[in-house]
Design a protein around this motif. Structure first.
Motif, short mmCIF file in Angstrom:
data_model
loop_
_atom_site.label_atom_id
_atom_site.label_comp_id
_atom_site.label_asym_id
_atom_site.label_seq_id
_atom_site.Cartn_x
_atom_site.Cartn_y
_atom_site.Cartn_z
N ARG A 177 0.94 -1.31 -0.03
CA ARG A 177 0.02 -0.18 -0.03
C ARG A 177 0.83 1.40 0.21
NH1 ARG A 177 -5.19 1.40 1.80
NH2 ARG A 177 -5.77 -0.15 0.23
N ALA A 178 2.02 1.37 0.74
CA ALA A 178 2.82 2.48 0.70
C ALA A 178 3.75 2.71 -0.24
CB ALA A 178 3.77 2.16 2.07
N GLY A 179 3.86 1.47 -1.25
CA GLY A 179 4.69 1.52 -2.48
C GLY A 179 6.10 1.56 -2.02
N THR A 180 6.59 0.51 -1.11
CA THR A 180 7.82 0.51 -0.70
C THR A 180 8.16 -0.98 -0.23
OG1 THR A 180 9.71 1.52 0.54
CG2 THR A 180 7.55 1.35 1.62
N ASP A 181 9.18 -1.15 0.22
CA ASP A 181 9.37 -2.47 0.95
C ASP A 181 9.20 -2.30 2.47
OD1 ASP A 181 12.41 -2.32 2.20
OD2 ASP A 181 12.35 -1.16 0.36
N TYR A 182 9.15 -3.45 3.22
CA TYR A 182 9.01 -3.54 4.37
C TYR A 182 10.00 -2.97 5.18
CZ TYR A 182 8.17 -5.26 9.21
OH TYR A 182 8.05 -4.89 10.66
N GLU A 183 11.21 -3.06 5.06
CA GLU A 183 12.39 -2.38 5.74
C GLU A 183 12.42 -0.78 5.75
OE1 GLU A 183 17.12 -2.73 6.64
OE2 GLU A 183 16.18 -3.33 4.72
N SER A 184 11.93 -0.29 4.43
CA SER A 184 11.91 1.00 4.21
C SER A 184 10.54 1.72 4.95
CB SER A 184 11.79 1.36 2.76
OG SER A 184 12.93 0.96 2.10
N LEU A 185 9.69 0.68 5.19
CA LEU A 185 8.26 1.26 5.80
C LEU A 185 8.51 1.40 7.13
CD1 LEU A 185 5.37 1.86 5.70
CD2 LEU A 185 4.86 -0.59 6.12
N ILE A 186 9.13 0.57 7.78
CA ILE A 186 9.35 0.84 9.30
C ILE A 186 10.47 1.70 9.60
CG2 ILE A 186 10.27 -0.60 11.20
CD1 ILE A 186 7.52 -1.51 10.12
N THR A 187 11.61 2.02 8.59
CA THR A 187 12.42 3.24 8.94
C THR A 187 11.79 4.57 8.88
OG1 THR A 187 14.12 1.68 7.90
CG2 THR A 187 14.47 4.22 7.75
N ARG A 188 10.78 4.65 7.94
CA ARG A 188 10.20 5.98 7.49
C ARG A 188 9.29 6.29 8.70
NH1 ARG A 188 6.69 5.86 2.38
NH2 ARG A 188 4.98 5.15 3.88
N GLU A 189 8.21 5.11 9.07
CA GLU A 189 7.24 5.47 9.88
C GLU A 189 7.53 5.27 11.12
OE1 GLU A 189 4.31 6.47 8.69
OE2 GLU A 189 4.87 6.24 6.73
#
Length: 351
Positions: A177-189
């Motif tokens: 949904r966020a248009g990214t990979d899991y690691e990048s999502l956790i880093t960003r959010e």
């Protein structure tokens, strides 16, 4: 208080080191933090692990995945009651039961009806009988193909059934949904807002020298686990220092934006017994009145070579973190004992 906190953290680390190659214990009380290590990282240098030593944290990853859901829900990017199917690639077949679809909240509270493990997972590896990484095959294609052939064990929302598959699918769906990979999502959010620079899925060269070596029950070194696209169930590596920042946000609310997500994550509550329940990503219970009726919110974790625990009491602003580099030797018991000791001392202190 700081001296007493340091003594308790040291005693717990020493106790755990009797069964682990190496451990790190962190104790948090209001603004005070004490981190103590014992034993060895298990690497060639054989240093004592410390605040910045990286450990696989296994299922302690799940509160991160669930908080990412709360973050996206707070921002209006996803909804707790949104069907899982809406976040997966078009055409993905998602099982339902009695006309009830699996929602994102179901995944984050282990009430989806999904089984514990993905289809084809090597159970002997999970039991420590082989050197294999049981999740190495869990690519998105494999997971979604297996999902289409999975039958639910209960109507979604009706029953608690712990599921690594469900948590992994939640991480996969949120990243899609966020248009990214899991690691990048956790880093960003989560990690970037909290200044957590060492909570990662992939360890780069700069961090590799700070990684603890994982060990099987009898002290045999084992290779790391890589959960592929099931990352949301347990792929993170982290340090005691970073996890202190994570629990401090749970105690204090965290920065703007993340604070709303933390509140939302604990607003959701699904009972698992008269004395226990789950929030988004967290287990929780209240001790018996004879034990002080203290609130404990927690999650533990384990991989092929590591054990982990994070627990806290938001009412008394206390937290405990324990990280060990030996599998099949849970750190939970001594960690819970430390948290309960801190709670009892806080309750008996003069006001």
């Amino acid at each position: 208080m700081a001296q007493e906190l340091a003594t308790l953290a040291r005693q717990t680390a020493d106790r755990l080191a009797e069964e682990h190659v190496g451990v790190v214990v962190a104790a948090v009380a209001d603004g005070a933090v004490e981190i103590r290590g014992a034993g060895s990282t298990g690497t060639r240098e054989g240093r004592t692990p410390g605040p910045d030593t990286l450990f696989e944290i296994g299922s302690v990853t799940k509160p991160f995945t669930a908080l990412a859901l709360a973050r996206l829900a707070s921002a209006g990017t996803a909804g707790l009651d949104e069907p899982l199917a809406d976040l997966l690639p078009a055409g993905t077949a998602v099982p339902s039961r009695d006309g009830r679809q699996i929602s994102l909240e179901h995944l984050a509270t282990h009430t989806s009806g999904l089984p514990r493990l993905p289809r084809g997972t090597l159970r002997p590896a999970l039991l420590g009988r082989t050197k294999a990484d049981p999740y190495a095959h869990c690519t998105a294609d494999s997971l979604l193909s297996g999902l289409a052939r999975t039958r639910l064990g209960a109507v979604p929302g009706k029953r608690f059934r712990y599921s690594n598959l469900g948590a992994g699918l939640l991480g996969l769906a949120l990243a899609h949904r966020a248009g990214t990979d899991y690691e990048s999502l956790i880093t960003r959010e989560i990690c970037a807002p909290l200044g957590m620079t060492d909570t990662v899925v992939t360890v780069d060269g700069a961090r590799s020298g700070r990684c603890a070596q994982g060990h099987a029950r009898r002290g045999r070194p084992v290779p790391p686990w890589h959960l592929a696209d099931l990352a949301g169930a347990g792929a993170l590596r982290s340090t005691a220092s970073d996890l202190v920042a994570f629990v401090r946000a749970q105690l204090d609310g965290g920065p703007e934006g993340l604070a709303e997500a933390i509140r939302l994550s604990r607003t959701v509550e699904r009972r698992t017994s008269p004395f226990a329940w789950v929030h988004l990503g967290w287990m929780a219970h209240r001790l018996h009145p004879r034990q002080g009726a203290h609130l404990q919110i927690w999650h533990n974790g384990g991989t092929g070579g590591f054990s982990s625990f994070v627990g806290f009491d938001p009412e008394k602003r206390l937290a405990v973190i324990a990280l060990g580099n030996t599998s099949r030797r849970p750190v939970d018991g001594p960690a819970f004992d430390l948290l309960r000791t801190l709670q009892q001392e806080r309750a008996s202190a003069p006001h």
